[in-house]
Design a protein around this motif. Structure first.
Motif, PDB file in Angstrom:
ATOM      1  N   UNK A  67     -17.978  51.925  78.498  1.00  0.00           N
ATOM      2  CA  UNK A  67     -17.344  51.724  79.809  1.00  0.00           C
ATOM      3  C   UNK A  67     -17.730  50.391  80.449  1.00  0.00           C
ATOM      4  N   UNK A  68     -18.996  50.014  80.353  1.00  0.00           N
ATOM      5  CA  UNK A  68     -19.461  48.820  81.074  1.00  0.00           C
ATOM      6  C   UNK A  68     -18.765  47.567  80.544  1.00  0.00           C
ATOM      7  N   UNK A  69     -18.316  46.732  81.458  1.00  0.00           N
ATOM      8  CA  UNK A  69     -17.689  45.458  81.091  1.00  0.00           C
ATOM      9  C   UNK A  69     -18.780  44.383  81.167  1.00  0.00           C
ATOM     10  N   UNK A  70     -19.114  43.810  80.020  1.00  0.00           N
ATOM     11  CA  UNK A  70     -20.204  42.824  79.967  1.00  0.00           C
ATOM     12  C   UNK A  70     -19.978  41.699  80.968  1.00  0.00           C
ATOM     13  N   UNK A  71     -18.721  41.273  81.125  1.00  0.00           N
ATOM     14  CA  UNK A  71     -18.443  40.153  82.025  1.00  0.00           C
ATOM     15  C   UNK A  71     -18.818  40.500  83.467  1.00  0.00           C
ATOM     16  N   UNK A  72     -18.752  41.767  83.795  1.00  0.00           N
ATOM     17  CA  UNK A  72     -19.040  42.167  85.181  1.00  0.00           C
ATOM     18  C   UNK A  72     -20.512  42.534  85.393  1.00  0.00           C
ATOM     19  N   UNK A  73     -21.135  43.214  84.415  1.00  0.00           N
ATOM     20  CA  UNK A  73     -22.459  43.790  84.706  1.00  0.00           C
ATOM     21  C   UNK A  73     -23.635  43.122  83.984  1.00  0.00           C
ATOM     22  N   UNK A  74     -23.366  42.343  82.928  1.00  0.00           N
ATOM     23  CA  UNK A  74     -24.491  41.865  82.099  1.00  0.00           C
ATOM     24  C   UNK A  74     -25.480  41.002  82.892  1.00  0.00           C
ATOM     25  N   UNK A  75     -24.959  40.125  83.743  1.00  0.00           N
ATOM     26  CA  UNK A  75     -25.845  39.214  84.489  1.00  0.00           C
ATOM     27  C   UNK A  75     -26.811  39.995  85.368  1.00  0.00           C
ATOM     28  N   UNK A  76     -26.274  40.902  86.167  1.00  0.00           N
ATOM     29  CA  UNK A  76     -27.137  41.689  87.065  1.00  0.00           C
ATOM     30  C   UNK A  76     -28.115  42.552  86.258  1.00  0.00           C
ATOM     31  N   UNK A  77     -27.605  43.176  85.188  1.00  0.00           N
ATOM     32  CA  UNK A  77     -28.474  44.058  84.390  1.00  0.00           C
ATOM     33  C   UNK A  77     -29.640  43.250  83.794  1.00  0.00           C
ATOM     34  N   UNK A  78     -29.357  42.054  83.325  1.00  0.00           N
ATOM     35  CA  UNK A  78     -30.403  41.225  82.710  1.00  0.00           C
ATOM     36  C   UNK A  78     -31.485  40.880  83.745  1.00  0.00           C
ATOM     37  N   UNK A  79     -31.049  40.517  84.944  1.00  0.00           N
ATOM     38  CA  UNK A  79     -32.021  40.173  86.007  1.00  0.00           C
ATOM     39  C   UNK A  79     -32.884  41.379  86.370  1.00  0.00           C
ATOM     40  N   UNK A  80     -32.234  42.518  86.490  1.00  0.00           N
ATOM     41  CA  UNK A  80     -32.996  43.714  86.886  1.00  0.00           C
ATOM     42  C   UNK A  80     -33.959  44.148  85.775  1.00  0.00           C
ATOM     43  N   UNK A  81     -33.531  43.983  84.523  1.00  0.00           N
ATOM     44  CA  UNK A  81     -34.431  44.325  83.411  1.00  0.00           C
ATOM     45  C   UNK A  81     -35.678  43.448  83.439  1.00  0.00           C
ATOM     46  N   UNK A  82     -35.473  42.179  83.747  1.00  0.00           N
ATOM     47  CA  UNK A  82     -36.610  41.238  83.799  1.00  0.00           C
ATOM     48  C   UNK A  82     -37.617  41.724  84.844  1.00  0.00           C
ATOM     49  N   UNK A  83     -37.116  42.188  85.989  1.00  0.00           N
ATOM     50  CA  UNK A  83     -38.020  42.673  87.044  1.00  0.00           C
ATOM     51  C   UNK A  83     -38.737  43.949  86.597  1.00  0.00           C
ATOM     52  N   UNK A  84     -38.028  44.820  85.876  1.00  0.00           N
ATOM     53  CA  UNK A  84     -38.633  46.092  85.440  1.00  0.00           C
ATOM     54  C   UNK A  84     -39.768  45.849  84.431  1.00  0.00           C
ATOM     55  N   UNK A  85     -39.643  44.778  83.656  1.00  0.00           N
ATOM     56  CA  UNK A  85     -40.675  44.490  82.641  1.00  0.00           C
ATOM     57  C   UNK A  85     -42.023  44.208  83.283  1.00  0.00           C
ATOM     58  N   UNK A  86     -42.025  43.768  84.548  1.00  0.00           N
ATOM     59  CA  UNK A  86     -43.287  43.381  85.190  1.00  0.00           C
ATOM     60  C   UNK A  86     -43.971  44.514  85.945  1.00  0.00           C
ATOM     61  N   UNK A  87     -43.453  45.728  85.859  1.00  0.00           N
ATOM     62  CA  UNK A  87     -44.021  46.822  86.684  1.00  0.00           C
ATOM     63  C   UNK A  87     -45.370  47.313  86.167  1.00  0.00           C
ATOM     64  N   UNK A  88     -46.209  47.762  87.089  1.00  0.00           N
ATOM     65  CA  UNK A  88     -47.480  48.418  86.726  1.00  0.00           C
ATOM     66  C   UNK A  88     -47.181  49.833  86.224  1.00  0.00           C
ATOM     67  N   UNK A  89     -47.864  50.316  85.159  1.00  0.00           N
ATOM     68  CA  UNK A  89     -47.652  51.703  84.699  1.00  0.00           C
ATOM     69  C   UNK A  89     -47.916  52.721  85.818  1.00  0.00           C
ATOM     70  N   UNK A  90     -47.284  53.879  85.693  1.00  0.00           N
ATOM     71  CA  UNK A  90     -47.411  54.908  86.741  1.00  0.00           C
ATOM     72  C   UNK A  90     -47.535  56.257  86.037  1.00  0.00           C
ATOM     73  N   UNK A  91     -48.707  56.861  86.077  1.00  0.00           N
ATOM     74  CA  UNK A  91     -48.979  58.099  85.338  1.00  0.00           C
ATOM     75  C   UNK A  91     -48.657  59.306  86.230  1.00  0.00           C
ATOM     76  N   UNK A  92     -47.657  60.108  85.859  1.00  0.00           N
ATOM     77  CA  UNK A  92     -47.267  61.248  86.711  1.00  0.00           C
ATOM     78  C   UNK A  92     -46.729  62.396  85.875  1.00  0.00           C
ATOM     79  N   UNK A  93     -45.712  63.108  86.403  1.00  0.00           N
ATOM     80  CA  UNK A  93     -45.184  64.314  85.751  1.00  0.00           C
ATOM     81  C   UNK A  93     -44.712  64.038  84.330  1.00  0.00           C
ATOM     82  N   UNK A  94     -43.991  62.949  84.126  1.00  0.00           N
ATOM     83  CA  UNK A  94     -43.432  62.652  82.807  1.00  0.00           C
ATOM     84  C   UNK A  94     -44.550  62.442  81.782  1.00  0.00           C
ATOM     85  N   UNK A  95     -45.547  61.655  82.169  1.00  0.00           N
ATOM     86  CA  UNK A  95     -46.654  61.349  81.248  1.00  0.00           C
ATOM     87  C   UNK A  95     -47.440  62.626  80.932  1.00  0.00           C
ATOM     88  N   UNK A  96     -47.673  63.414  81.963  1.00  0.00           N
ATOM     89  CA  UNK A  96     -48.423  64.652  81.767  1.00  0.00           C
ATOM     90  C   UNK A  96     -47.663  65.600  80.816  1.00  0.00           C
TER      91      UNK A  96
END
Ligand SMILES: C[S@@+](CC[C@H](N)C(=O)[O-])C[C@H]1O[C@@H](n2cnc3c(N)ncnc32)[C@H](O)[C@@H]1O
Length: 371
Positions: A67-96
């Protein structure tokens, strides 16, 4: 793409060759889309694809790859992925739940997955951008998991790959339109298209149960879980008739009756609960039928064998390959005249990869026990 039982990874070129050989096909409906690798390949070849699957993680994959049109969403998705890569780990329900109560991922990666998923949850995202980020997370988690490719069990010892650090990569998006649905196959079958591709489950293994961690990861709903595998309790109630011996034939007939496409292309294995003869006669009542077949390696778990919770081998490894069939039905004025069926048949993949190739892909030896 994620590891997926029944995925048509090796059959995609063959499936595309059949579709390409048909006259007048511009729109395709993939009713059981799974990883969306078939739908993505058809989109890449210029078809307008509608991908459908009743599980949420598969709907997410279809939103990303079809469904996703690369021309419309790829730029924003790439920027947001870059920000997500820098997050500190968070140990909670999923990890447990998935790294200590059960052991699908090493806790260090569990906490990384958890931080990224929570950050996606807190952002107000375009739905297709969200699907791209969730797909990137699923793919990254799949690369560091400690399973044999299904989530009904995990390895007793950490797989070597589980010690690698989670790494988010941009999924390969395609430009152009497409559509993703999350419906039961017989409901989505009313969508208008020239060709419907059907790849239904063919045995008792329920996809929601086999991929329950992905279902929880995309829903992010902290469900009640049960058993050693920590499956979502809704795996007990949300079933597919295609997983039942008595249900599969009426379910398939229901889908065929609801479809109005000129062509129907069905993938089905000789391990399935409908024989080749039965399928041919079911389709023969509805139009012109051609059948192609190819050898296909069985999923890696089938080759490892069956172990009890003590890690002792209790079953025998069965045959290593099965025969995959492609059934082509032409109707509503379409027939098989003028189609080069010989060329299509010769496009079938012939040889199965050797075991050690699969073992190398997984990153651990095939004889490792699992619980
Ligand atoms: C064999 S897999 C499809 C694999 C896919 N072609 C690929 O290459 O990845 C079958 C899919 O059917 C879906 N499914 C099962 N029952 C369904 C139903 N009643 N309606 C829609 N999808 C269903 C499962 O979630 C699963 O993804």
């Amino acid at each position: 793409m994620i590891k997926y039982i029944g995925s048509k990874r090796r059959l995609v070129p063959w499936i595309c060759a059949v579709v390409d050989a048909l006259e007048g096909v511009e729109t395709v409906l993939d009713l059981f889309s799974g990883t969306s690798r078939v739908g993505r390949a058809l989109k890449e070849r210029g078809y307008h694809v509608t991908a459908n699957d009743h599980n949420t993680y598969a709907w997410v994959l279809a939103r990303c790859y079809v469904q996703a049109d690369a021309d419309r969403v790829a730029g924003e998705a790439r920027e947001r992925l870059a920000a997500l890569r820098g997050l500190e780990p968070r140990d909670g329900w999923f990890t447990e739940t998935y790294c200590r109560r059960s052991r699908y991922f090493h806790p260090d990666n569990g906490a990384r997955i958890e931080a990224v998923r929570e950050a996606i949850h807190l952002q107000d995202l375009d739905p297709d951008v969200e699907a791209v980020l969730l797909t990137a997370l699923m793919k990254a988690a799949d690369k560091v998991d400690s399973t044999t490719g299904v989530q009904m069990a995990y390895l007793k010892q950490w797989a070597p790959r589980a010690m690698n650090e989670l790494s988010l990569e941009m999924p390969p998006l395609l430009p152009g339109g497409g559509r993703a649905l999350q419906q039961e196959a017989w409901e989505a079958a009313t969508v208008k298209a020239d060709l419907a591709y059907l790849d239904p489950p063919y045995n008792q293994h329920n996809y929601r149960g086999n991929y329950h961690v992905w279902e929880t990861l995309v829903n992010w709903d902290e469900p009640e879980v049960y058993g050693v595998a920590c499956k979502r309790t809704d795996c007990r109630t949300l079933k597919s008739p295609f997983n039942f011996k008595a249900g599969i034939r009426p379910a398939l007939e229901r889908v065929l009756d609801a479809l109005d496409t000129r062509y129907v292309l069905i993938s089905f294995s000789d391990e399935g609960r409908i024989t080749r003869d039965e399928m041919e006669s079911m389709l023969g009542e509805r139009g012109h039928v051609a059948v192609f077949e190819a050898e296909h390696p069985r999923y890696v778990g089938a080759r490892i064998g069956i172990y009890n919770p003590q890690g002792e081998k209790v079953g025998r490894v069965g045959r290593l390959t099965n025969r995959e069939h492609l059934f082509l039905l032409a109707r509503n004025g379409a027939d098989l005249q003028g189609i080069d069926l010989g060329a299509v048949a010769s496009g079938a993949p012939r040889s199965a990869p050797r075991d050690r190739d699969d073992s190398r892909n997984l990153g651990y030896p095939l004889d490792r026990s699992w619980i």
